[in-house]
Write a protein that holds these residues in place. Structure first.
Motif, PDB file in Angstrom:
ATOM      1  N   GLU A   1       0.822  -1.207   0.000  1.00  0.00           N
ATOM      2  CA  GLU A   1       0.000   0.000   0.000  1.00  0.00           C
ATOM      3  C   GLU A   1       0.859   1.261   0.000  1.00  0.00           C
ATOM      4  O   GLU A   1       0.569   2.227  -0.720  1.00  0.00           O
ATOM      5  CB  GLU A   1      -0.937   0.002   1.221  1.00  0.00           C
ATOM      6  CG  GLU A   1      -2.071  -1.002   1.134  1.00  0.00           C
ATOM      7  CD  GLU A   1      -3.015  -0.714  -0.009  1.00  0.00           C
ATOM      8  OE1 GLU A   1      -3.298   0.468  -0.287  1.00  0.00           O
ATOM      9  OE2 GLU A   1      -3.443  -1.684  -0.656  1.00  0.00           O
ATOM     10  N   TYR A   2       1.911   1.261   0.798  1.00  0.00           N
ATOM     11  CA  TYR A   2       2.831   2.406   0.799  1.00  0.00           C
ATOM     12  C   TYR A   2       3.585   2.493  -0.531  1.00  0.00           C
ATOM     13  O   TYR A   2       3.851   3.593  -1.037  1.00  0.00           O
ATOM     14  CB  TYR A   2       3.827   2.294   1.946  1.00  0.00           C
ATOM     15  CG  TYR A   2       3.337   2.856   3.258  1.00  0.00           C
ATOM     16  CD1 TYR A   2       3.206   4.234   3.444  1.00  0.00           C
ATOM     17  CD2 TYR A   2       3.027   2.023   4.333  1.00  0.00           C
ATOM     18  CE1 TYR A   2       2.768   4.764   4.648  1.00  0.00           C
ATOM     19  CE2 TYR A   2       2.593   2.544   5.543  1.00  0.00           C
ATOM     20  CZ  TYR A   2       2.463   3.917   5.696  1.00  0.00           C
ATOM     21  OH  TYR A   2       2.027   4.440   6.901  1.00  0.00           O
ATOM     22  N   ALA A   3       3.945   1.336  -1.111  1.00  0.00           N
ATOM     23  CA  ALA A   3       4.666   1.321  -2.387  1.00  0.00           C
ATOM     24  C   ALA A   3       3.833   1.973  -3.480  1.00  0.00           C
ATOM     25  O   ALA A   3       4.348   2.752  -4.299  1.00  0.00           O
ATOM     26  CB  ALA A   3       5.027  -0.116  -2.760  1.00  0.00           C
ATOM     27  N   LEU A  17      10.854   2.336   1.167  1.00  0.00           N
ATOM     28  CA  LEU A  17      10.530   1.350   2.189  1.00  0.00           C
ATOM     29  C   LEU A  17      11.781   0.755   2.823  1.00  0.00           C
ATOM     30  O   LEU A  17      12.779   0.499   2.137  1.00  0.00           O
ATOM     31  CB  LEU A  17       9.700   0.212   1.577  1.00  0.00           C
ATOM     32  CG  LEU A  17       8.350   0.579   0.980  1.00  0.00           C
ATOM     33  CD1 LEU A  17       7.710  -0.655   0.356  1.00  0.00           C
ATOM     34  CD2 LEU A  17       7.429   1.188   2.028  1.00  0.00           C
ATOM     35  N   ALA A  18      11.693   0.521   4.119  1.00  0.00           N
ATOM     36  CA  ALA A  18      12.683  -0.266   4.854  1.00  0.00           C
ATOM     37  C   ALA A  18      11.923  -1.410   5.502  1.00  0.00           C
ATOM     38  O   ALA A  18      11.047  -1.180   6.342  1.00  0.00           O
ATOM     39  CB  ALA A  18      13.396   0.581   5.909  1.00  0.00           C
ATOM     40  N   GLU A  64      10.972  -6.937  -3.941  1.00  0.00           N
ATOM     41  CA  GLU A  64      10.893  -6.860  -5.397  1.00  0.00           C
ATOM     42  C   GLU A  64       9.482  -6.521  -5.853  1.00  0.00           C
ATOM     43  O   GLU A  64       9.277  -5.725  -6.777  1.00  0.00           O
ATOM     44  CB  GLU A  64      11.357  -8.189  -6.021  1.00  0.00           C
ATOM     45  CG  GLU A  64      12.852  -8.427  -5.905  1.00  0.00           C
ATOM     46  CD  GLU A  64      13.680  -7.325  -6.548  1.00  0.00           C
ATOM     47  OE1 GLU A  64      13.313  -6.885  -7.666  1.00  0.00           O
ATOM     48  OE2 GLU A  64      14.671  -6.881  -5.922  1.00  0.00           O
ATOM     49  N   THR A  65       8.499  -7.121  -5.212  1.00  0.00           N
ATOM     50  CA  THR A  65       7.103  -6.832  -5.564  1.00  0.00           C
ATOM     51  C   THR A  65       6.764  -5.375  -5.257  1.00  0.00           C
ATOM     52  O   THR A  65       6.077  -4.710  -6.040  1.00  0.00           O
ATOM     53  CB  THR A  65       6.153  -7.762  -4.789  1.00  0.00           C
ATOM     54  OG1 THR A  65       6.514  -9.120  -5.027  1.00  0.00           O
ATOM     55  CG2 THR A  65       4.704  -7.543  -5.211  1.00  0.00           C
ATOM     56  N   ALA A  66       7.249  -4.867  -4.113  1.00  0.00           N
ATOM     57  CA  ALA A  66       6.991  -3.473  -3.744  1.00  0.00           C
ATOM     58  C   ALA A  66       7.598  -2.511  -4.766  1.00  0.00           C
ATOM     59  O   ALA A  66       6.997  -1.477  -5.097  1.00  0.00           O
ATOM     60  CB  ALA A  66       7.556  -3.193  -2.352  1.00  0.00           C
ATOM     61  N   LYS A  67       8.782  -2.832  -5.290  1.00  0.00           N
ATOM     62  CA  LYS A  67       9.396  -1.987  -6.331  1.00  0.00           C
ATOM     63  C   LYS A  67       8.542  -1.972  -7.587  1.00  0.00           C
ATOM     64  O   LYS A  67       8.337  -0.920  -8.212  1.00  0.00           O
ATOM     65  CB  LYS A  67      10.796  -2.502  -6.656  1.00  0.00           C
ATOM     66  CG  LYS A  67      11.835  -2.268  -5.565  1.00  0.00           C
ATOM     67  CD  LYS A  67      13.183  -2.842  -5.981  1.00  0.00           C
ATOM     68  CE  LYS A  67      14.208  -2.719  -4.866  1.00  0.00           C
ATOM     69  NZ  LYS A  67      15.513  -3.328  -5.240  1.00  0.00           N
ATOM     70  N   GLU A  68       8.033  -3.141  -7.963  1.00  0.00           N
ATOM     71  CA  GLU A  68       7.185  -3.228  -9.151  1.00  0.00           C
ATOM     72  C   GLU A  68       5.902  -2.421  -8.979  1.00  0.00           C
ATOM     73  O   GLU A  68       5.320  -1.942  -9.962  1.00  0.00           O
ATOM     74  CB  GLU A  68       6.840  -4.686  -9.442  1.00  0.00           C
ATOM     75  CG  GLU A  68       8.032  -5.544  -9.838  1.00  0.00           C
ATOM     76  CD  GLU A  68       7.681  -7.012  -9.947  1.00  0.00           C
ATOM     77  OE1 GLU A  68       6.479  -7.336  -9.782  1.00  0.00           O
ATOM     78  OE2 GLU A  68       8.581  -7.841 -10.189  1.00  0.00           O
ATOM     79  N   SER A 112       7.354   1.618  -5.407  1.00  0.00           N
ATOM     80  CA  SER A 112       8.323   2.153  -4.457  1.00  0.00           C
ATOM     81  C   SER A 112       9.637   2.455  -5.178  1.00  0.00           C
ATOM     82  O   SER A 112      10.176   1.596  -5.882  1.00  0.00           O
ATOM     83  CB  SER A 112       8.589   1.155  -3.324  1.00  0.00           C
ATOM     84  OG  SER A 112       9.555   1.670  -2.428  1.00  0.00           O
ATOM     85  N   PRO A 113      10.191   3.669  -5.027  1.00  0.00           N
ATOM     86  CA  PRO A 113      11.433   4.019  -5.717  1.00  0.00           C
ATOM     87  C   PRO A 113      12.624   3.173  -5.264  1.00  0.00           C
ATOM     88  O   PRO A 113      13.518   2.880  -6.058  1.00  0.00           O
ATOM     89  CB  PRO A 113      11.647   5.492  -5.343  1.00  0.00           C
ATOM     90  CG  PRO A 113      10.322   5.979  -4.874  1.00  0.00           C
ATOM     91  CD  PRO A 113       9.644   4.806  -4.266  1.00  0.00           C
ATOM     92  N   GLU A 114      12.630   2.789  -3.991  1.00  0.00           N
ATOM     93  CA  GLU A 114      13.748   2.008  -3.465  1.00  0.00           C
ATOM     94  C   GLU A 114      13.299   1.284  -2.203  1.00  0.00           C
ATOM     95  O   GLU A 114      12.546   1.834  -1.389  1.00  0.00           O
ATOM     96  CB  GLU A 114      14.936   2.909  -3.157  1.00  0.00           C
ATOM     97  CG  GLU A 114      16.200   2.161  -2.788  1.00  0.00           C
ATOM     98  CD  GLU A 114      17.394   3.083  -2.616  1.00  0.00           C
ATOM     99  OE1 GLU A 114      18.474   2.575  -2.256  1.00  0.00           O
ATOM    100  OE2 GLU A 114      17.247   4.308  -2.826  1.00  0.00           O
TER     101      GLU A 114
END
Length: 357
Positions: free
Chosen positions: A66-68, A74-75, A89-93, A96-98
């Motif tokens: 949700e944040y991505a 994200l950390a 990896e899913t969050a980047k897709e 999320s920038p990083e």
């Protein structure tokens, strides 16, 4: 001194009635207005840094997504590095920038400090902290052979949250950040066979109610109290009462969850993040669980009786004979009340692969 107590005993009830009668309606109207203002000016987290514990599965995983989708850095922390990398990896897709992933055991203070330090050193700031890591057990207290086997429940659920928060506070003060903390509806609802878990969540709630006072307006706190939500816990993963090891037992899960409907994890995560960005103080999801809080206050005897009737069996009976499970089995309601992932006899090796909307 006794006269003072006698005086306060006499004046407290009418004073409370006066406050409820005249000030509560005005307070509720103010809260309603404030909620609309917060709704209109929802925080934009694009480019901000969000730290999440217990991010390898369940609610933590989907909060990360949700944040991505909103463009946050994200950390992510969890004990299982392989699953954490997949979530990253899913969050980047999903936008999320990083994403920084750090294998972390929140029950260890040094691990928590290392995670916080790595996050700040890498991104240079910290805006939100989501305390999500947690573990449960399903056993009557008197049946536990070695009570120290359940110490990890408190170490992860309570102390892990304490460690993470304490190390993060200086950085959150700098950004006027937010803390999201995962308590539970069981912090007020006395669900049998989960006594230590319930106590850990009640401790978490009171800790952050106190931190609201200590931190004031520097750091906003959103206290989350979920009911039964689609996760590894509701798939049947818990700490065994005999050896203190993590096991999966879906029969025992059916005894505990029983006839209570479960919420889809994506919906739960979306509600939590949206409420946090609107600066809400409390979030109960699914929302109907909130009424159980008032039931507990107004008629605790009925709550205790119904919980005992549903969960506790007669001497000599197995836990499978509990009314909660009997109703579930007799009606076949599991197919209606449980999310599809909870019907799978195996917990998957990897987090769910959620695609962007």
């Amino acid at each position: 001194m006794q006269l003072i107590h006698t005086f306060l005993n006499l004046v407290s009830p009418p004073a409370t009635f006066f406050i409820l009668l005249f000030f509560l309606p005005a307070l509720q109207a103010f809260r309603f207005l404030l909620s609309w203002i917060n709704y209109l000016f929802t925080e934009n987290v694009a480019g901000k840094v969000v730290l999440i514990t217990g991010a390898s599965s369940g609610i933590g995983e989907h909060i990360a997504y949700e944040y991505a989708k909103r463009g946050a850095y994200l950390a992510l922390a969890a004990r299982r590095g392989d699953r954490l990398r997949i979530v990253a990896e899913t969050a980047k897709e999903m936008g999320s920038p990083e994403v920084l992933s750090v294998v972390t055991d929140v029950s260890k203070p040094n691990d928590c400090k290392n995670f916080i330090d790595q996050t700040f050193n890498h991104f240079g700031r910290l805006d939100h902290v989501v305390n999500n890591a947690g573990m449960t057990h399903f056993s009557l207290l008197e049946e536990v052979e070695d009570i120290t086997n359940l110490r990890s429940v408190m170490d992860i659920n309570f102390w892990g949250t304490v460690y993470t928060t304490q190390f993060a506070i200086p950085y959150l003060r700098q950004t006027k950040g937010k803390i999201v903390v995962m308590s539970s509806a069981t912090s007020w609802f006395p669900t049998p066979r989960m006594s230590i878990y319930n106590a850990s969540k009640a401790a978490v709630s009171q800790l952050f109610e106190t931190l609201r006072v200590e931190l004031g307006s520097d750091v906003h706190i959103t206290l989350v109290t979920p009911g039964f939500v689609e996760s590894e816990m509701t798939q049947g993963k818990f700490i065994d009462k005999k050896k203190g090891k993590i096991i999966v037992d879906q029969m025992m899960r059916d005894v505990q969850v029983g006839v209570y409907p479960t919420e889809k994890v994506e919906s739960c995560a979306r509600t939590i993040v949206n409420s946090t960005l609107r600066r809400e103080r409390y979030v109960t999801t699914p929302a109907w669980y909130g009424v159980t809080y008032y039931w507990k206050i107004l008629c605790p005897e009925i709550i205790e009786w119904s919980a005992r009737m549903l969960y506790i069996t007669k001497p000599g009976e197995s836990v499978e004979e509990s009314l909660n499970k009997k109703i579930l089995d007799f009606t076949g309601a599991k197919n209606v009340l449980y999310q599809d992932s909870l019907l799978d006899p195996q917990i998957g090796d990897y987090p769910s692969q959620m695609k962007a909307d």
